[in-house]
Scaffold this active site. Structure first.
Site, PDB file in Angstrom:
ATOM      1  N   ASP A  65     -34.741 -62.219  30.846  1.00 27.36           N
ATOM      2  CA  ASP A  65     -35.582 -61.161  30.495  1.00 27.36           C
ATOM      3  C   ASP A  65     -35.943 -62.031  28.355  1.00 27.36           C
ATOM      4  OD1 ASP A  65     -37.029 -58.846  28.848  1.00 27.36           O
ATOM      5  OD2 ASP A  65     -34.879 -58.443  27.811  1.00 27.36           O
ATOM      6  N   GLU A 113     -39.202 -61.165  33.621  1.00 27.10           N
ATOM      7  CA  GLU A 113     -40.162 -60.023  32.362  1.00 27.10           C
ATOM      8  C   GLU A 113     -41.152 -60.438  32.329  1.00 27.10           C
ATOM      9  OE1 GLU A 113     -38.315 -55.712  31.529  1.00 27.10           O
ATOM     10  OE2 GLU A 113     -39.555 -56.854  29.628  1.00 27.10           O
ATOM     11  N   ASP A 166     -28.990 -56.811  25.684  1.00 28.49           N
ATOM     12  CA  ASP A 166     -29.619 -57.460  25.551  1.00 28.49           C
ATOM     13  C   ASP A 166     -29.666 -57.947  27.029  1.00 28.49           C
ATOM     14  OD1 ASP A 166     -31.809 -58.584  23.023  1.00 28.49           O
ATOM     15  OD2 ASP A 166     -29.363 -58.459  22.283  1.00 28.49           O
TER      16      ASP A 166
END
Length: 211
Positions: free
Chosen positions: A19, A80, A156
């Site tokens: 991410d 992502e 996260d």
């Protein structure tokens, strides 16, 4: 943890999920074998102490990604895609961070695929509008992760874990940059394998060279 998914491929596959971020970048590594999903690690790359020096942040991302690749030998990267926001400069910086993470994998012959944030949320929770907390809650239930109060970096890191799991649900469709993995690359180029770093968990023994 056994997930209710059928798989024709019973060979183990290691998937790295990322991410992207310019302050905090989440990452996760899972191993999939048949219907079994094992979380090998999920954590973050913390760049807050580097201040506003974007170049140093990109350097840290590349170096840490390279370390993780050498430790876990992922077969594929799931990352992502940057979301569209009102701050163009922030979008550009986020895109660079994503590009560096991808470049680290491509330098080791690891194919990658991008997923939109809504696609990741939809795959994990059933709703493309789910919050980070809802994604984390679903992952905690599905993969038996520790409660959020026991993991300060939970949100996260679980975002990255969701990307990896989304890729697993998609069965690795649409991987880019070929089908070679870092493990296959090392099997074909044994001289490229450096000596393991003392104290690190190295996943080499779990991967078998191709015949």
């Amino acid at each position: 943890m056994i997930l209710p998914l059928a798989s024709a491929d019973l060979l183990p596959k290691v998937i790295m999920g990322v991410d992207p971020g310019t302050q905090i970048m989440g990452y996760a590594v899972i191993e999939v074998q048949g219907q079994r999903v094992t979380v090998l690690r999920y954590d973050v790359i913390d760049m807050k102490k580097l201040g506003t020096n974007h170049a140093l942040k990109l350097k840290k991302i590349f170096e840490r990604m390279t370390e993780l690749i050498e430790e876990f030998l992922p077969d594929e990267l799931a990352i992502e895609a940057p979301f569209f926001g009102v701050n163009v400069q922030s979008m550009l910086k986020l895109g660079r961070a994503q590009g560096v993470a991808i470049a680290a994998c491509l330098s080791r012959q690891i194919p990658y695929v991008e997923y939109a944030p809504t696609k990741v949320k939809q795959s994990v929770t059933g709703s493309g509008n789910a919050t980070k907390e809802q994604v984390a809650h679903m992952l905690r239930q599905t993969l038996q992760l520790p409660p959020i109060e026991e993991a300060p970096k939970f949100l996260d890191a679980t975002d990255a874990l969701a990307v990896a799991l989304c890729h697993h649900y998609q069965k690795g469709n649409n991987v880019k940059a070929g089908g070679k993995s870092w493990g296959k690359f090392l099997a074909d180029n044994p001289s490229k394998l450096a000596a393991p770093v003392a104290g690190k968990k190295v996943a080499v023994a779990k991967k078998k060279p191709a015949a």
